[in-house]
Each structure stands twice: as C-alpha cells, then as structure tokens.
Scaffold this active site. Structure first.
Site, mmCIF file in Angstrom:
data_model
loop_
_atom_site.group_PDB
_atom_site.id
_atom_site.type_symbol
_atom_site.label_atom_id
_atom_site.label_comp_id
_atom_site.label_asym_id
_atom_site.label_seq_id
_atom_site.Cartn_x
_atom_site.Cartn_y
_atom_site.Cartn_z
ATOM 1 C CG HIS A 1 51.825 67.500 19.216
ATOM 2 N ND1 HIS A 1 52.692 66.642 19.863
ATOM 3 C CD2 HIS A 1 50.611 67.290 19.796
ATOM 4 C CE1 HIS A 1 52.043 65.960 20.788
ATOM 5 N NE2 HIS A 1 50.783 66.322 20.758
ATOM 6 C CB SER B 1 49.868 63.456 22.345
ATOM 7 O OG SER B 1 49.920 64.657 23.062
#
Length: 668
Positions: free
Chosen positions: A642, A529
């Site tokens: 994610h 990320s």
C-alpha cells in the site's frame, strides 16, 4: 503568477534527486545529528547519519555504504553512540566511540531490532525485537543470505496455517508466531536480558530518567486478537513487576516520563468516534494514579497527519517535557499546516511555532530552551532550522539546493469556499509549468487517502509533476479530513459518497468559476486508497471527467470486509455496519454497483502485495468494466504494498507516475 522559464520542468524521476532529512537529535547545545535518505545509483534507498557542529558549521557524515543507517543516539556521557543499520542484511544495533573509530555490531537477532534507547546512566541499551516463544536471546544469530534464501524457499512449499483474525498486515505481510519483546543490553558486560515474555507484542515507549521504570504499550487482554485496545504498562526494571496504567478502553501511545520521573504525558483516546477520534493529551501522576485530560477543548489534531510522498524516515513529534516539567511541546495538525505547540499542565495551549508550512519533526534542548525543527513547504522538500528561546529562526541545512535551483516548482494558491450545507472547505491550486495568461489548461483533481488525513503546505512530488506536465492541479480537504476539528473529521463516517462527494464536486465548480484558465471540457481525477474509492465513486456518478486514474482503491465494501488487513473493524468504524449486519447498505456504497454508469476512461493502478486495499479490489473493477466494454486499463505492480507511492521501490514509483501522466496525456 508565472513559472520561471529559466528552470526546467519537473520529471517523474526527479524524486530520486531529492534528499529527505529526518530524525533531528540534539547531542549538545551546539551539536545535533540527523539522517539523510536518498536514492542511490543502484536505484535503492540508502540512509546516512550526519552530525552538524553549529559553532563551525561543519556537517560530518558518520556512515557510508549502500545501506539504511538511522536512529543515531549518543550516550549520556557523550563517550559512545549507537545507530541502527541493515549493512549485515537485517536492521541491527551498531556501537561506536563517539570520538570516532570502527562500529561494532552488538545485536544479531534474526528478525532485526528496533526502538533502541540509552539508559540515563549510559550503562545499557533497551530495544525491541520479534521473538519466538522459546527463543534463547543469548544464542540467536542473524541468518546469512543463503540461510534466508533457504528459509524463503521452504516457506514457498509449506502451507500457511491460519488460526487468528490478525494474521496479516500491509507492513509485515503474513505474520508468523513471533511477538515483539523488550530486551536490555548491558554495555559493560556485553550481555542481554529479556524483560518481557508474554505471548503478545510489547512495544517500548519510554524509559524513566531515573532508570527505574519503563513504559510499554501492549494488548494483554484475553480477546486481544479481536480487540484494538493498546494499553500502557509500567515495568519496574529491578523487580520486573508490571503495573497496568490504562483501563483497556482505548489506544494509547507516545508516552513520555517527566524529567523527574514522577508523571507521564501520553497521546490516546477511547474510540469515541472510532477511527475519526481526535487524539487527546493526558497527564498521568504515577504516585496518585490520577489521569488528567489536558486537551479537552482543543480542535487541533496532536501529531502529524499531513499527506505527502517524500517523507522518508521518522522524526519526533512529541509530546516532550520542558526543562522545568511545567510545559509540554508537541506537533499538531491544523488547517492544512503542522505547527509546534506548547501546553502547560492545565491544558492552556499556545502556538510555539507556525509559518503556514509542514513541521514534520523536532528536537528540544532543555538547557538552552531551543529546538531543531524539520520543515517542509511546497517548493522546498525539507530542511532543518534552529528555533532559539527568543523565537529567532535560523536555517541550518540546504540539502536540496541544487534541485531547487534547477527545477521549476509551482507555489500553491490557497482557496476556501463554503459548501452548500455550510462547511468551510480548504484547498490549494497549482498552476501549470509555463503558465500563460489567456490560455486554457486541462485540470486534475487529486483526492487524498485516509480519509482521516490532511493535504496542506508540504512538498508533494506527484502534485508538482502534474503541474509540470501542464495541468492545473486542485487538492482539497473534504469533510473527513483532519485539521478542522472533531465534527469535521467525523463528517464522513456513515456518509461515504454523499457529503464528501459533494465537497469535492463543489470545489471543482468553485475553481472553474474563479479561474478562467481552467478548461472545463478537460477534467481529470485521481486518488489513492480512500482517494481511489472516491475516484471510483466519482466516475460512477458523473461523466464530467474525461479521464480518471484510481490507485490502490476500494471498489467493493462487501469483499473489503474479509480481505483487507483492517476490513473486519474499519468497515464497522466507517460505515456503521459490517458485512453480516447489512450487506445491502455496503453494496449501495460500493463503486462496483455503479459500473454500468461509468463513461470515463479509467486507469487502475494496484500493488500486488497490498494487504490494506488488496488487489482483488482492482481486479473486480477491471473485470466488470472490461466485461461491460468500458474504456479501462489495469496496471499491476509486483511486490508492491500500500506504500508504493511513498516508500515503494524507486523504479516502480517512476513507472507508476509515468502511467498516471500517460493516461491523462492520452485523454486530456
């Protein structure tokens, strides 16, 4: 320090042998419930409810089967209990006699239910569910497996019409037109009553002990689609009258009624530092409507911001009222650890429990003034402990005893250094499995996501795996991380690739200088990320690393603005400009701009269903580097969002870890 050779090295599949505990919940002064989540023989997650009787130290398993069973709550009169389970295919409420017997499914909502609570008289259960505008809750039925497959097939041949800004999210995927509504179930009459109905999400936050009111969080503003406001509302259960408690200037959550139902305490802030704003603690008097700030001069971050990859299941983090309504207990993140804090109604803060570890959840018993604490530290994934009123601590579980006895884990060594511009930077170093004095070892720098999160004293399987594979592992909290006050966490905003990059490079320099066993010719870097952005940035600005793995990363802030589920506001929050205001500035801080500089072999890992940092970010980087004849490889994970590294499909999680290790073994 040396790693015991009597134990074996950790493997990529070992997280499947670890039990994650969560949701400690006092039932009586000598009984509590909890949830254990594990990976079963089918390589799927399952969660089971346990009840621990402290007097005879018996742990009774309440649920079975390859299902997710959790949120176990006993009625106030201790006669009945409910829990959430997906055993029928969707998460529904199941009701049972607390003394035993078959559980009965009491909800059949097509989209499942969540956030259930008992009323204080035990006569009703309140919960949330996603409902369509014209749904009749008395006739809703859970879809069968065949009906679900038919619906999915229909959706695949039907165009999706989008007319909203917030039309997708990493957690839900593409949104439909359903909204979260609050529903009341009458246990005796076996009937349902819908309490909210506006075309907005209504999240049940708390129910008053006197059963007269509830608090919900919602954004009922006209511009809700473009606003990040989350207001608190008071709903009077008898009249259904709704009163707005906050002023549409901020985001509020985790509100709790005092035990006399006269006040609420709540977390929130008004975006003073956008997404880097420290959470504040407010006291709200329901009669006078006065709001009081309790956390005015606190530097801690209320709540748990610890980064890890083994926290499966939710736990209470507060705020929770004391028995006399004079104190409030909550979890807070501070300097690489998470502690239990107590404040009085004037904001005088004191630490109730701290031991340089990760307190991830708790339950409070008002009569005995005792706590059940969920604690993790780097060499023990998780266990429950009882903290008595006199501060004595007693271990209650040992769920990963066989794993800990079998596997060698590296105890982190804390480092702290002062950056070149005067900031104290904290980090931790793991020595490799089988460490020998006088030998040189390859080194891996790990960069956390967020960026507003915190590494620290918790169990982290990925970090331990790299140490087990023979690497020195460094993980630090550069500026932008939580745990070090408001100025520090705000220090990365409009500063990406500058101060944060400096902190990380100086951390590497510090370790090379302090630890002679690091081979500075074999340095690796990885992160996910924001940590993936930083990995991309690092390889575009220095060639000192011999291998890099970028995970669920950001490579191009120009496209991120329009493709991420948060891009339209996060870009402005973090960089001070959005795409239309200054595309040049966004391009200047995009790692893609510096692709020609990359000489480090780069592995790109990305989930195909990642809507937070969409896979096009990885695609752009791969194609550009491949077109430039750079050493690069791209691994795509199907149906992964994610959260792949933390709660993703167990088989894909293993594949992800093995790819990371493969790349570093090849080049380091």
């Amino acid at each position: 320090m040396s790693t015991s050779q009597e134990k074996r090295a950790l493997t990529a599949t070992d997280f499947q042998n670890i039990k994650a505990v969560s949701e400690p919940e006092f039932i009586s002064e000598d009984t509590y419930s909890y949830v254990v989540t594990s990976v079963n023989a089918d390589k799927e997650y399952e969660s089971q409810v346990f009840v621990h009787h402290l007097t005879d130290n018996v742990h009774k398993q309440w649920t079975t089967g390859n299902h997710r069973n959790h949120t176990f709550r006993v009625s106030p009169n201790k006669e009945k209990a409910f829990f959430l389970s997906d055993r029928s295919g969707t998460s529904q409420i199941w009701l049972t006699d607390f003394n035993g017997g078959e559980a009965k499914k009491i909800t059949t909502f097509p989209n499942g239910v969540f956030s259930p609570v008992w009323s204080n008289d035990g006569k009703s259960i309140l919960f949330c569910s996603f409902l369509e505008k014209d749904d009749d809750i008395t006739s809703l039925k859970e879809l069968s497996k065949e009906e679900k497959q038919a619906k999915q097939k229909e959706q695949q041949t039907k165009p999706l019409v989008v007319d909203r800004l917030k039309y997708k999210s990493d957690a839900r995927g593409f949104h439909d037109h359903s909204k979260v509504q609050i529903i009341q179930y009458d246990v005796t009459a076996d009937t349902f009553h819908q309490l909210t109905s506006k075309d907005s999400d209504h999240h049940l936050v708390d129910l008053a002990p006197d059963n007269k009111h509830l608090i919900f969080a919602a954004n009922l503003e006209e511009d809700a689609d473009a606003s990040l406001v989350s207001d608190l509302y008071l709903l009077e259960l008898q009249s259904k009258e709704i009163t707005k408690l906050t002023d549409s200037k901020g985001s509020y959550h985790n509100a709790k009624f005092s035990r006399d139902s006269k006040q609420i305490v709540v977390y929130g802030h008004e975006f003073e530092y956008a997404g880097a704003t420290l959470t504040k603690l407010f006291l709200y008097d329901l009669k006078s409507k006065e709001r009081k700030l309790l956390s005015g001069d606190w530097s801690i971050q209320p709540g748990d911001t610890m980064v890890g990859d083994m926290r499966l299941g939710n736990s209470e983090t507060g705020p929770v009222w004391s028995s006399d309504n004079e104190s409030i207990y909550f979890i807070g993140s501070d300097y690489g650890a998470v502690h239990l804090y107590e404040t009085d109604l004037e904001g005088n803060l004191k630490t109730r429990y701290s031991n340089h570890n990760h307190l991830f959840g708790f339950s409070y018993h008002p009569e005995t003034e005792s706590f059940i604490l969920g604690i993790s530290h780097p060499t023990d994934p998780c266990n429950f402990y009882k903290l008595s009123a006199d501060n004595t601590l007693e271990q209650l579980t040992d769920v990963n005893k066989s794993f800990i006895n079998d596997v060698a884990l590296s105890e982190p060594e804390e480092i702290t250094f002062t950056s070149s511009d005067g900031l104290d930077i904290q980090g931790w170093l793991l020595r490799p499995y089988g460490f020998q004095e006088g030998k040189k070892y390859p080194f891996v720098l790990e960069v956390h996501g967020g960026p507003h999160a915190m590494y620290g004293q918790t169990f982290f399987h990925e970090l331990q795996l790299l140490a087990a594979r023979g690497y020195v592992v460094l993980y630090t909290n550069p500026r932008g991380s939580h745990g070090y006050g408001q100025d520090f966490v705000n220090g990365v905003r409009e500063n990406y690739g500058k101060g944060d990059y400096q902190d990380l490079m100086e951390a590497v320099d510090y370790c090379i200088e302090q630890f002679s066993f690091i081979d500075e010719t074999r340095l690796g870097v990885t992160g996910g990320s924001y940590g993936g952005f930083m990995t991309n940035w690092i390889v575009g600005h220095t060639n000192r690393f011999k291998a890099a793995v970028t995970q669920r990363s950001i490579s191009n802030w120009l496209s991120f603005y329009g493709v991420s589920d948060i891009g339209f506001f996060f870009t402005k929050w973090e960089h001070g400009v959005n795409l239309m205001e200054d595309p040049t500035e966004l391009w200047d801080i995009s790692p893609l701009k510096y692709a020609e500089n990359v000489e480090t072999p780069l592995l790109i890992l990305h989930g195909e269903k990642d809507y937070r940092c969409p896979i096009e970010q990885g695609e752009q980087l791969f194609i550009t580097l491949k077109h430039l004849n750079k050493e690069v490889e791209f691994v795509r994970f199907p149906n992964a969002n994610h959260e792949l590294s933390r709660s993703g499909n167990p088989t894909l999680r293993v594949a992800r870890l093995e790819n990371i290790c493969r790349w570093f073994e090849k080049y380091l």
